[in-house]
Design an enzyme around this catalytic site. Structure first.
Site, PDB file in Angstrom:
ATOM      1  N   THR A   1      28.378  36.343  17.876  1.00 20.67           N
ATOM      2  CA  THR A   1      29.660  36.910  18.254  1.00 20.67           C
ATOM      3  C   THR A   1      30.774  36.127  17.572  1.00 20.67           C
ATOM      4  O   THR A   1      30.560  35.037  17.051  1.00 20.67           O
ATOM      5  CB  THR A   1      29.850  36.852  19.780  1.00 20.67           C
ATOM      6  OG1 THR A   1      29.867  35.472  20.188  1.00 20.67           O
ATOM      7  CG2 THR A   1      28.721  37.573  20.496  1.00 20.67           C
TER       8      THR A   1
ATOM      9  N   GLU B   1      26.104  42.721  21.049  1.00 21.16           N
ATOM     10  CA  GLU B   1      24.997  42.709  22.004  1.00 21.16           C
ATOM     11  C   GLU B   1      24.274  44.044  22.104  1.00 21.16           C
ATOM     12  O   GLU B   1      23.234  44.129  22.777  1.00 21.16           O
ATOM     13  CB  GLU B   1      25.522  42.314  23.387  1.00 21.16           C
ATOM     14  CG  GLU B   1      26.011  40.880  23.481  1.00 21.16           C
ATOM     15  CD  GLU B   1      27.460  40.674  23.069  1.00 21.16           C
ATOM     16  OE1 GLU B   1      28.035  39.638  23.399  1.00 21.16           O
ATOM     17  OE2 GLU B   1      28.031  41.579  22.393  1.00 21.16           O
TER      18      GLU B   1
ATOM     19  N   LYS C   1      48.305  43.127  35.222  1.00 23.37           N
ATOM     20  CA  LYS C   1      48.482  43.481  36.626  1.00 23.37           C
ATOM     21  C   LYS C   1      49.932  43.226  37.009  1.00 23.37           C
ATOM     22  O   LYS C   1      50.371  42.083  37.100  1.00 23.37           O
ATOM     23  CB  LYS C   1      47.545  42.694  37.529  1.00 23.37           C
ATOM     24  CG  LYS C   1      47.473  43.291  38.937  1.00 23.37           C
ATOM     25  CD  LYS C   1      46.271  42.802  39.705  1.00 23.37           C
ATOM     26  CE  LYS C   1      46.057  43.632  40.978  1.00 23.37           C
ATOM     27  NZ  LYS C   1      44.873  43.208  41.736  1.00 23.37           N
TER      28      LYS C   1
ATOM     29  N   TRP D   1      47.484  48.093  37.849  1.00 24.22           N
ATOM     30  CA  TRP D   1      46.912  47.745  36.545  1.00 24.22           C
ATOM     31  C   TRP D   1      47.576  48.577  35.447  1.00 24.22           C
ATOM     32  O   TRP D   1      47.763  49.772  35.593  1.00 24.22           O
ATOM     33  CB  TRP D   1      45.409  48.005  36.529  1.00 24.22           C
ATOM     34  CG  TRP D   1      44.613  47.044  37.353  1.00 24.22           C
ATOM     35  CD1 TRP D   1      43.967  47.310  38.523  1.00 24.22           C
ATOM     36  CD2 TRP D   1      44.377  45.666  37.085  1.00 24.22           C
ATOM     37  NE1 TRP D   1      43.340  46.187  38.994  1.00 24.22           N
ATOM     38  CE2 TRP D   1      43.570  45.152  38.130  1.00 24.22           C
ATOM     39  CE3 TRP D   1      44.765  44.801  36.063  1.00 24.22           C
ATOM     40  CZ2 TRP D   1      43.147  43.833  38.179  1.00 24.22           C
ATOM     41  CZ3 TRP D   1      44.342  43.473  36.109  1.00 24.22           C
ATOM     42  CH2 TRP D   1      43.547  43.003  37.155  1.00 24.22           C
TER      43      TRP D   1
END
Length: 537
Positions: free
Chosen positions: A189, A333, A439, A444
């Protein structure tokens, strides 16, 4: 028992052997460092890959050994993909855009005994070689070049080794057969949240993923296609293109290090590209180049995009040029493809505006993998296009954990770190990375939604949104934009552009106009760096 089918292990070498036998004339075109083009085909590459396998054995590479590559897209890198995995070793593709310290960490953590490197990246290896004297025993240059290495660390030239390997012994003219669950490749990654983590792919998972990607409702690659691989071979195996292209017989066009818009346009037009794959920043830069120069894409029919959300306005702009844009989504992944935006009967008849909205989604699952959005209670949220959840996936080419780290706990669902919604047709739309959600006053706010609207403004070339602290609301969104050439958008004009497109409380209070937005090693916007620079604005 009579009637059982033949069983053959799913090995990566079988892809190239199929291409050599049934698509031998299929072209692979590579741009070299000097800008020249090198041409070969799958039949020739199959012979070269077997010589690569012989050469690797002569260098002491054994089953299970990790072999590093520090290289851009080219036929030589393609040969290494097959030569390394074909003898049961593991091809560790290293991102040269990472920090030198991270590259040293990857080579050491993987245990690479050899690294094959493009000449342009030799200075990186020279700088970190002293840290690797207990791990790395040799560097092989994919071209002309030299560097100083510590005693005991050999420097080889790829073509000299290949010439010495010849055709190899009789047994080297055939690929070895072993268990399909043998490791084939190792990709790390990008390390945006700490040290890079390794994902170890198998022959089985790689072949299955490539087969699924080739299907009609995914990439739908054909032998008549000419595919431009803008996505680098060091990034999740170039999204599987080095396997998918020879599997289908499609021509593969490799741009090397020349990824600027002018060079890509020249390669696409000159080599009659029909299909191209890359991250949104590439297509944004190319579109701006077309607008500034009056250039045009002569043969390109389709673009597949991943790595980040493609703004709706950018999809519409390419549609206006007669080029279909399709989202795909996945991660290192997941090998990487999990979803592709392909129509279903319930979406094919949408009107133009609704269809464009739907095309901006990340798509639906292809066979072999599954996704769910989990609420705070861990249960799957409804498929209503509104209920947000943490996305998790599982399937035949999904990691169970990270290399040399404990496997994931749980019931087989791998957490992605992405937040999204699923509509009634099963189409997933990313609303944000969990760490990038804002937030504000208990509500959100999606940074992606704000960014996608910003880039639709005629004066904006690129946009990013981060959360900044706010005394009353906890957090508020800060919009950061790069203007198009010759434009100077004002804060109020940009804020006004959001009226009617977002709830009033989601509209950014502040706008920063900057010369450039930082990008990471895979072309993604570096939100962490933006927060470091501007969180106190």
């Amino acid at each position: 028992m009579q009637g059982l089918m033949q069983r053959r292990d799913l090995l990566i070498s079988s892809i190239l052997e199929h291409a050599a036998r049934h698509h031998g004339a299929g072209e692979v075109v590579s741009r070299r460092e000097d800008g020249s083009l090198s041409r070969t085909n799958y039949a020739a590459l199959a012979r070269r890959a077997r010589k690569t396998a012989t050469m690797l054995r002569e260098l002491g590479v054994k089953t299970g050994d990790r072999v590093g590559t520090l290289a851009m897209n080219s036929d030589r890198h393609f040969e290494l993909y097959y030569g390394i995995s074909g003898i049961g070793a593991v091809c560790n593709t290293i991102n040269p855009r990472l920090a030198a310290d991270d590259i040293a960490y990857i080579i050491s953590h993987a245990g690479d005994g050899l690294v094959f490197a493009d000449p342009a990246f030799l200075p990186i290896l020279q700088a970190i070689a002293p840290q690797l004297k207990d791990t790395l025993r040799g560097v092989v240059v994919l071209g002309d070049g030299a560097c100083d290495l510590p005693p005991g660390m050999a420097l080889h030239r790829y073509e000299s080794l290949m010439a010495a390997a010849g055709e190899g012994a009789a047994e080297d003219k055939f690929w070895p057969v072993f268990d399909e669950n043998t490791a084939s490749a190792l990709c790390y990654t990008s390390g945006t949240t700490g040290r890079p983590k390794g994902v170890l792919y198998s022959h089985r998972s790689t072949v299955l993923c490539a087969m699924a990607m080739a299907s009609g409702d995914a990439i739908c690659a054909r032998a008549t296609d000419r595919i431009l691989a803008v996505v680098p071979m060091f990034h999740v195996n170039a999204w599987g293109l080095p396997y998918l292209a020879p599997m289908t017989g499609a021509a593969l066009l490799m741009p090397g290090r020349q990824l600027d818009p002018a060079s890509l346009l020249s390669l696409m037009n000159g080599e009659r590209a029909t299909l191209a794959l890359g991250v949104p920043t590439i297509w944004l830069s190319l579109l701006n180049h077309l607008r500034e120069t009056g250039g045009r894409l002569e043969t390109l029919q389709r673009i597949f995009v991943g790595g980040a959300a493609m703004p709706r306005a950018l999809i519409a702009a390419y549609n206006d040029l007669g080029i279909a844009v399709s989202h795909a989504w996945g991660m290192t992944e997941s090998s990487p493809v999990v979803t592709v935006n392909a129509p279903k009967p319930g979406t094919a008849e949408l009107n133009s505006e609704a269809l464009l909205d739907q095309r901006a989604a990340q798509g639906r699952c292809i066979f072999g993998v599954d996704v769910r959005a989990e609420g705070e209670d861990g249960n799957e949220v409804p498929w209503d296009g509104k209920s947000q959840g943490q996305l998790a996936f599982r399937g035949h080419w999904i990691a169970s954990g990270y290399f040399r780290m404990p496997e994931q706990d749980g019931d087989g669902w791998f957490p992605t770190g992405d937040v999204g919604v699923v509509d009634r047709h099963g189409f997933i739309t990313l609303t944000d990375r969990s760490k990038d959600l804002i937030k504000s006053g208990g509500e959100w706010i999606s940074s992606i939604a704000i960014e996608n609207i910003a880039v639709a403004h005629p004066d904006v070339a690129e946009a990013a949104v981060i959360a900044v602290p706010h005394e009353k609301w906890g957090e508020r969104p800060l919009l950061i934009v790069v203007p198009r050439a010759g434009c100077a958008p004002s804060c109020e004009a940009l804020r006004e552009f959001y009226r009617g497109k977002l709830p009033a409380w989601s509209i950014p209070d502040s706008v920063l106009v900057v010369d450039a937005i930082p990008h990471g090693a895979t072309g993604k916007i570096l939100k962490a760096e933006l927060r470091r620079l501007y969180a106190k604005v």
